[in-house]
Design a protein around this motif. Structure first.
Motif, short mmCIF file in Angstrom:
data_model
loop_
_atom_site.label_atom_id
_atom_site.label_comp_id
_atom_site.label_asym_id
_atom_site.label_seq_id
_atom_site.Cartn_x
_atom_site.Cartn_y
_atom_site.Cartn_z
N VAL A 36 9.40 0.86 7.21
CA VAL A 36 8.02 0.54 6.82
C VAL A 36 7.09 0.62 8.02
CG1 VAL A 36 6.49 -1.31 6.07
CG2 VAL A 36 8.57 -0.85 4.79
N ILE A 37 7.51 0.05 9.15
CA ILE A 37 6.62 0.03 10.31
C ILE A 37 6.41 1.43 10.87
CG2 ILE A 37 8.33 -0.31 12.15
CD1 ILE A 37 4.95 -2.13 11.82
N ILE A 157 14.27 4.47 1.86
CA ILE A 157 13.50 3.88 0.76
C ILE A 157 12.19 3.31 1.27
CG2 ILE A 157 13.47 1.96 -0.90
CD1 ILE A 157 16.52 2.42 -1.20
N ALA A 158 12.24 2.66 2.44
CA ALA A 158 11.03 2.07 3.00
C ALA A 158 10.00 3.13 3.35
CB ALA A 158 11.38 1.25 4.25
N VAL A 159 10.46 4.25 3.91
CA VAL A 159 9.53 5.34 4.26
C VAL A 159 8.83 5.86 3.01
CG1 VAL A 159 9.42 7.72 5.09
CG2 VAL A 159 10.71 6.02 6.39
N VAL A 160 9.61 6.10 1.96
CA VAL A 160 9.03 6.60 0.71
C VAL A 160 8.07 5.58 0.11
CG1 VAL A 160 9.53 7.36 -1.63
CG2 VAL A 160 11.01 8.09 0.26
N VAL A 161 8.51 4.32 0.04
CA VAL A 161 7.67 3.26 -0.54
C VAL A 161 6.38 3.11 0.25
CG1 VAL A 161 7.50 0.76 -0.87
CG2 VAL A 161 9.55 1.98 -1.62
N ALA A 162 6.48 3.13 1.57
CA ALA A 162 5.29 2.95 2.41
C ALA A 162 4.30 4.08 2.22
CB ALA A 162 5.70 2.82 3.87
N TYR A 163 4.79 5.33 2.16
CA TYR A 163 3.88 6.45 1.93
C TYR A 163 3.22 6.35 0.55
CZ TYR A 163 4.75 9.35 6.06
OH TYR A 163 4.77 9.84 7.34
N TRP A 175 0.44 -5.27 2.52
CA TRP A 175 1.31 -5.39 1.35
C TRP A 175 2.58 -4.58 1.54
CZ3 TRP A 175 0.86 -9.00 -2.17
CH2 TRP A 175 -0.39 -9.59 -2.38
N ALA A 176 2.46 -3.43 2.18
CA ALA A 176 3.65 -2.62 2.44
C ALA A 176 4.64 -3.36 3.32
CB ALA A 176 3.24 -1.29 3.08
N LEU A 177 4.14 -4.02 4.36
CA LEU A 177 5.03 -4.80 5.23
C LEU A 177 5.63 -5.99 4.49
CD1 LEU A 177 3.04 -4.89 8.61
CD2 LEU A 177 4.91 -3.36 7.96
#
Length: 448
Positions: A36-37, A157-163, A175-177
């Motif tokens: 995510v970060i 998963i975090a990379v996809v969700v964050a984008y 919210w992403a974090l």
């Protein structure tokens, strides 16, 4: 005439499977947090007006926390037991994950993410040790490698969700974090009710309790003898910083540091790195190379028991060094070449990186297992934190190509150390692997 085993002597795997799931989700939380970060950081930098130095500090913050949390949790776990901290540290993930959603400046975010790093460090010291001390030797490498599959899966998963959240839906990076609290909650619920490690109990003079746990959850006397639990009672004292254990610790620290330092440095700032290399769509490139890492981790998990630890440890280093050197030396390389080289590096880094969850557990004895994992994790994160902190500065001063050559040199160091010291531990029980002298020559796998 042999006597048929009683129900108490038949191996039972229900607890081990549940423990495998709980430990893998814990590793996934670490990957999710860092994934995510890596996507959110450019948005955070712009929103909070951060300088390159401040952005580097936030990118490295959780790695700094691991430096404190891993050895501290390792010491506490070796002294007071695995079970309690296995639950407490994931509760910290929930609280700190949510706290990221209410920060108002870079200092607050830095402090919260350092504390998150402390919880992540605890996870490294506890999860794999807890799993290995219940699991049988046969298939242990695959189970431990599965923890790294959880890490890379969480990262992807975090990379996809964050984008999707930030770039696609325009939702705040806060919210992403904060969404990392959701998988942490699931992990906490799964971890309720585990017994204490029987190997830890045996090394602390609590043999009756240890035997009772083996009888109830694992398979009785037959499992106790097959996995050599009895020898743990003879190993109640051990020094981490002397003799063969110190040699093991040096090998683990260097191997782990060389694996994670270039990965964290490059992929924490993957969008920035790919953009400076004139890649037309950094988002697609970032997702692609991280998907290759997840695939590499899965391939490593499926192959480790077949090809052995040493063959999975040594050759990837030299190929990774070559891939990064191509990026560093070929100025103006086509986009497909850059993505291909990053993909090769990402795939092999993850494949060999599985051993960072396997080797520390297998070659350190039970009395100092968590402490040793904690120290090795801390040392590795020093390298990762330095690389993550310096990369944006390096890109701004000496250029991306030079930074990639430095990363290639780190891989060469890892290759040399592994060539000289990486042992073969496949299908050997934990007492055997952690008491044999460390040497590079492969040994025949024990038959069972």
């Amino acid at each position: 005439m042999t006597t048929a085993p009683t129900s108490a002597d038949r191996p039972r795997t229900g607890l081990v499977r549940r423990l495998n799931f709980a430990a893998a989700w814990g590793e996934g939380l670490d990957g999710f947090d860092l994934g995510v970060i890596s996507v959110a950081l450019p948005f955070i930098t712009k929103a909070l007006g951060l300088t390159p130095v401040e952005a580097g500090l936030i990118g490295a913050s959780s790695l700094i926390g691991i430096f404190v949390g891993a050895p501290l949790a390792g010491f506490l776990t070796d002294r007071y037991g695995r079970r309690l901290l296995f639950l407490v540290d994931v509760i910290a993930f929930i609280v700190l994950g949510l706290a990221q959603g209410i920060v108002t400046d870079g200092i607050q975010l830095f402090v919260i993410r350092v504390l998150l790093g402390v919880a992540i460090g605890a996870e490294y010291s506890i999860g794999a040790a807890m799993l290995s001390e219940f699991a049988p030797a046969k298939g242990r490498g695959r189970r431990l490698s599965g923890l790294l599959v959880g890490w890379y899966g969480g990262y992807l998963i975090a990379v996809v969700v964050a984008y999707v959240l930030i770039d696609g839906l325009g939702i705040s990076w806060r919210w992403a974090l904060a969404c990392s609290a959701l998988p942490a909650l699931v992990t906490a619920l799964v971890r309720i009710g585990f017994p204490e490690s029987p190997r830890w109990l045996l090394t602390h003079g609590r043999g009756q309790e240890g035997r009772a746990i083996v009888d109830r959850y694992l398979g009785g006397d037959r499992y106790f003898e097959q996995e050599n639990f009895g020898s743990e009672e003879e190993r109640r004292t051990a020094s981490l910083f002397r003799g063969e254990n110190l040699k093991r610790l040096v090998f683990l620290s260097v191997f782990w540091a060389c694996n994670v330092a270039p990965y964290f440095a490059i992929f924490t700032f993957a969008p920035t790195v790919l953009k400076t290399l004139q890649l037309s769509d950094p988002a697609v490139g970032t997702i692609f190379v991280n998907a290759l890492a997840a695939i590499g981790a899965v391939v490593g998990m499926l192959s480790i028991e077949r090809i052995g630890r040493r063959k999975q440890a040594v050759p990837p280093w030299w190929i990774m060094a070559g891939a990064l050197a191509v990026i560093g030396l070929w100025a103006g390389a086509p986009g497909w070449v850059i993505v291909l080289c990053f993909a090769v590096f990402s795939f092999l880094n993850a494949l060999s990186g599985n051993l960072t969850a396997v080797y520390p557990i297998e070659i350190l004895p039970t009395p100092v297992r968590s402490s040793g994992v904690g120290v090795a994790a801390a040392v590795s994160r020093v390298g990762a934190a330095i690389g993550t902190f310096l990369l944006p500065v390096g890109i701004d001063t000496i250029g991306t190509g030079a930074c990639m050559l430095i990363a290639a040199a780190v891989c060469v160091v890892g290759g040399v150390v592994s060539q000289l010291m990486a042992p073969e531990t496949t299908n050997r029980d934990l007492v055997d692997t952690s008491s044999s002298p460390l040497r590079a020559a492969p040994e025949p796998a024990a038959t069972r």
